[in-house]
Scaffold this motif. Structure first.
Motif, PDB file in Angstrom:
ATOM      1  N   THR A  15       0.831  -1.204   0.000  1.00 16.49           N
ATOM      2  CA  THR A  15       0.000   0.000   0.000  1.00 16.49           C
ATOM      3  C   THR A  15       0.865   1.253   0.000  1.00 16.49           C
ATOM      4  N   ALA A  16       1.998   1.217   0.723  1.00 18.88           N
ATOM      5  CA  ALA A  16       2.881   2.383   0.793  1.00 18.88           C
ATOM      6  C   ALA A  16       3.470   2.715  -0.580  1.00 18.88           C
ATOM      7  N   LYS A  17       3.734   1.690  -1.397  1.00 17.97           N
ATOM      8  CA  LYS A  17       4.261   1.928  -2.745  1.00 17.97           C
ATOM      9  C   LYS A  17       3.244   2.703  -3.593  1.00 17.97           C
ATOM     10  N   ARG A  18       1.967   2.362  -3.469  1.00 12.72           N
ATOM     11  CA  ARG A  18       0.924   3.085  -4.197  1.00 12.72           C
ATOM     12  C   ARG A  18       0.712   4.473  -3.608  1.00 12.72           C
ATOM     13  N   TYR A  19       0.771   4.542  -2.283  1.00  8.14           N
ATOM     14  CA  TYR A  19       0.472   5.799  -1.588  1.00  8.14           C
ATOM     15  C   TYR A  19       1.462   6.907  -1.933  1.00  8.14           C
ATOM     16  N   CYS A  20       2.752   6.565  -1.995  1.00 10.09           N
ATOM     17  CA  CYS A  20       3.765   7.604  -2.236  1.00 10.09           C
ATOM     18  C   CYS A  20       3.721   8.144  -3.669  1.00 10.09           C
ATOM     19  N   GLN A  21       3.069   7.440  -4.596  1.00  9.12           N
ATOM     20  CA  GLN A  21       2.975   7.885  -5.989  1.00  9.12           C
ATOM     21  C   GLN A  21       1.624   8.517  -6.322  1.00  9.12           C
ATOM     22  N   ALA A  22       0.676   8.409  -5.396  1.00  6.08           N
ATOM     23  CA  ALA A  22      -0.691   8.834  -5.688  1.00  6.08           C
ATOM     24  C   ALA A  22      -0.858  10.340  -5.498  1.00  6.08           C
ATOM     25  N   GLU A  23      -1.905  10.894  -6.162  1.00  5.32           N
ATOM     26  CA  GLU A  23      -2.298  12.283  -5.956  1.00  5.32           C
ATOM     27  C   GLU A  23      -3.103  12.386  -4.663  1.00  5.32           C
ATOM     28  N   LYS A  25      -6.278  13.230  -3.860  1.00  8.29           N
ATOM     29  CA  LYS A  25      -7.581  12.579  -3.772  1.00  8.29           C
ATOM     30  C   LYS A  25      -7.445  11.064  -3.717  1.00  8.29           C
ATOM     31  N   GLU A  26      -6.525  10.561  -4.511  1.00 11.35           N
ATOM     32  CA  GLU A  26      -6.320   9.107  -4.526  1.00 11.35           C
ATOM     33  C   GLU A  26      -5.746   8.624  -3.202  1.00 11.35           C
ATOM     34  N   LYS A  27      -4.891   9.451  -2.570  1.00 11.53           N
ATOM     35  CA  LYS A  27      -4.333   9.082  -1.265  1.00 11.53           C
ATOM     36  C   LYS A  27      -5.441   8.916  -0.233  1.00 11.53           C
ATOM     37  N   GLY A  28      -6.460   9.777  -0.301  1.00  9.36           N
ATOM     38  CA  GLY A  28      -7.584   9.653   0.626  1.00  9.36           C
ATOM     39  C   GLY A  28      -8.308   8.327   0.473  1.00  9.36           C
ATOM     40  N   LYS A  29      -8.511   7.888  -0.764  1.00  7.53           N
ATOM     41  CA  LYS A  29      -9.168   6.609  -1.018  1.00  7.53           C
ATOM     42  C   LYS A  29      -8.318   5.438  -0.531  1.00  7.53           C
ATOM     43  N   ILE A  30      -6.994   5.570  -0.777  1.00  9.36           N
ATOM     44  CA  ILE A  30      -6.080   4.505  -0.325  1.00  9.36           C
ATOM     45  C   ILE A  30      -6.110   4.398   1.197  1.00  9.36           C
ATOM     46  N   LEU A  31      -6.142   5.551   1.881  1.00  2.00           N
ATOM     47  CA  LEU A  31      -6.193   5.548   3.345  1.00  2.00           C
ATOM     48  C   LEU A  31      -7.481   4.917   3.856  1.00  2.00           C
ATOM     49  N   ASP A  32      -8.599   5.250   3.215  1.00  2.00           N
ATOM     50  CA  ASP A  32      -9.875   4.648   3.627  1.00  2.00           C
ATOM     51  C   ASP A  32      -9.820   3.123   3.512  1.00  2.00           C
ATOM     52  N   GLU A  33      -9.282   2.661   2.422  1.00  2.00           N
ATOM     53  CA  GLU A  33      -9.167   1.218   2.180  1.00  2.00           C
ATOM     54  C   GLU A  33      -8.220   0.567   3.188  1.00  2.00           C
ATOM     55  N   PHE A  34      -7.108   1.242   3.430  1.00  2.00           N
ATOM     56  CA  PHE A  34      -6.079   0.687   4.324  1.00  2.00           C
ATOM     57  C   PHE A  34      -6.572   0.613   5.769  1.00  2.00           C
ATOM     58  N   THR A  35      -7.180   1.689   6.260  1.00  3.87           N
ATOM     59  CA  THR A  35      -7.669   1.696   7.651  1.00  3.87           C
ATOM     60  C   THR A  35      -8.818   0.711   7.842  1.00  3.87           C
ATOM     61  N   ALA A  36      -9.664   0.545   6.799  1.00  3.94           N
ATOM     62  CA  ALA A  36     -10.769  -0.415   6.907  1.00  3.94           C
ATOM     63  C   ALA A  36     -10.254  -1.845   6.983  1.00  3.94           C
ATOM     64  N   THR A  37      -9.156  -2.123   6.288  1.00  6.71           N
ATOM     65  CA  THR A  37      -8.602  -3.482   6.265  1.00  6.71           C
ATOM     66  C   THR A  37      -7.816  -3.796   7.533  1.00  6.71           C
ATOM     67  N   THR A  38      -7.020  -2.848   7.990  1.00  7.55           N
ATOM     68  CA  THR A  38      -6.117  -3.094   9.125  1.00  7.55           C
ATOM     69  C   THR A  38      -6.703  -2.687  10.461  1.00  7.55           C
ATOM     70  N   GLY A  39      -7.657  -1.752  10.455  1.00  6.84           N
ATOM     71  CA  GLY A  39      -8.203  -1.258  11.718  1.00  6.84           C
ATOM     72  C   GLY A  39      -7.343  -0.202  12.375  1.00  6.84           C
ATOM     73  N   TYR A  40      -6.309   0.281  11.675  1.00 13.37           N
ATOM     74  CA  TYR A  40      -5.427   1.303  12.230  1.00 13.37           C
ATOM     75  C   TYR A  40      -6.148   2.646  12.341  1.00 13.37           C
ATOM     76  N   ASN A  41      -5.702   3.455  13.307  1.00 12.43           N
ATOM     77  CA  ASN A  41      -6.130   4.843  13.381  1.00 12.43           C
ATOM     78  C   ASN A  41      -5.626   5.597  12.145  1.00 12.43           C
ATOM     79  N   ARG A  42      -6.414   6.551  11.650  1.00 15.26           N
ATOM     80  CA  ARG A  42      -6.061   7.214  10.397  1.00 15.26           C
ATOM     81  C   ARG A  42      -4.723   7.952  10.494  1.00 15.26           C
TER      82      ARG A  42
END
Length: 277
Positions: A15-23, A25-42
């Motif tokens: 996920t970090a590989k995608r996150y560092c290259q994303a714009e 708005k896309e970073k926000g979507k990646i974060l939503d997906e990541f926190t939903a999967t892992t349960g981490y605090n945003r």
């Protein structure tokens, strides 16, 4: 069922590989997906994604080429523990433990603290040794004695043979069934004086202890025969300064039998047994 540690680590890296290259708005979507999967605090998710991968720019002949690389983790510093209590303290703790007849760590701590001035005067402790013996904790004492306990532990022999009869006639004692604020309720047990072997003939000690007062009576028996146990209990009852009201024993056959049950009924003694042998 949550993700295990290895799966979380692998997911974070990808996920970090995608996150560092994303714009943005896309970073926000990646974060939503990541926190939903892992349960981490945003906020925590943003922190680990930013620090897990980065974009590296490599230049050759005035041409830049971007690539995504995982960030190398700094090696964790190994914590160095400095021993506060040396061999002199451990040696003295072991000596006092043996002298006190192998007290547990908590009681030994209190024993050392209460008698420290006496020990210091008799054995001429150095000021440093005296200070450390006064501050050593029961947990530290326990660690000091851990390797010594097997060397000094002597396990006794159990000669109790549980009897499976009379369960319905002799009730199991429930805590606070007896009015233990008054004397007369006794715990009963037998001790085999057999030394290190149960072979051959040896005396058995009948022990009755009053729960309220701690009054203890002992009788030597030829063996654990039901007759001798009943006669021993009867002899103890006759010499007591207060009436015997209750008798509680283990499930051994020397107690759990008709002879002792009938004696208790005839003498108005409440007979109960413990749920374990």
């Amino acid at each position: 069922m949550g993700l295990d540690m290895k799966t979380r680590q692998k997911l974070t890296e990808e996920t970090a590989k995608r996150y560092c290259q994303a714009e943005k708005k896309e970073k926000g979507k990646i974060l939503d997906e990541f926190t939903a999967t892992t349960g981490y605090n945003r906020k925590y998710a943003i922190h680990i994604l930013r620090n897990t991968a980065r974009i590296k720019v490599t230049r050759f002949n005035n041409c830049g080429r971007k690539s995504v690389q995982l960030t190398a983790k700094a090696p964790r510093k190994k914590r160095v523990y400095v021993k506060r209590y040396g061999g002199d303290v451990r040696q003295e703790v072991i000596r006092l433990w043996v002298m006190s007849r192998y007290m547990c760590a908590a009681r030994l701590k209190a024993f050392i603290t209460d008698n420290l001035e006496y020990f210091a005067g008799k054995h001429t402790y150095t000021p440093e040794l005296k200070s450390k013996l006064g501050t050593v904790s029961s947990a530290t004492i326990g660690r000091m004695l851990k390797s010594e306990i097997p060397k000094h532990t002597v396990r006794g022999f159990s000669t109790t043979r549980p009897a499976k009869n009379l369960n319905a006639l002799i009730p199991i004692r429930v805590y606070f069934d007896w009015d233990e604020r008054k004397p007369g309720f006794f715990e009963a047990d037998t001790v085999a004086n057999c030394g290190m072997s149960t072979e051959g003939r040896f005396l058995t000690t009948l022990t009755l202890t009053d729960v309220y007062s701690g009054w203890t009576e002992l009788r030597a028996l030829l063996n654990r025969a039901q007759r001798w146990v009943k006669e021993g209990v009867d002899d103890i009852k006759k010499g007591l300064p207060f009436p015997m009201k209750g008798l509680d024993s283990d499930n051994g056959g020397e107690f759990k039998n008709l002879q002792l049950l009938e004696w208790c009924r005839m003498n108005g003694v409440q007979f109960t047994r413990r749920h374990f042998s």
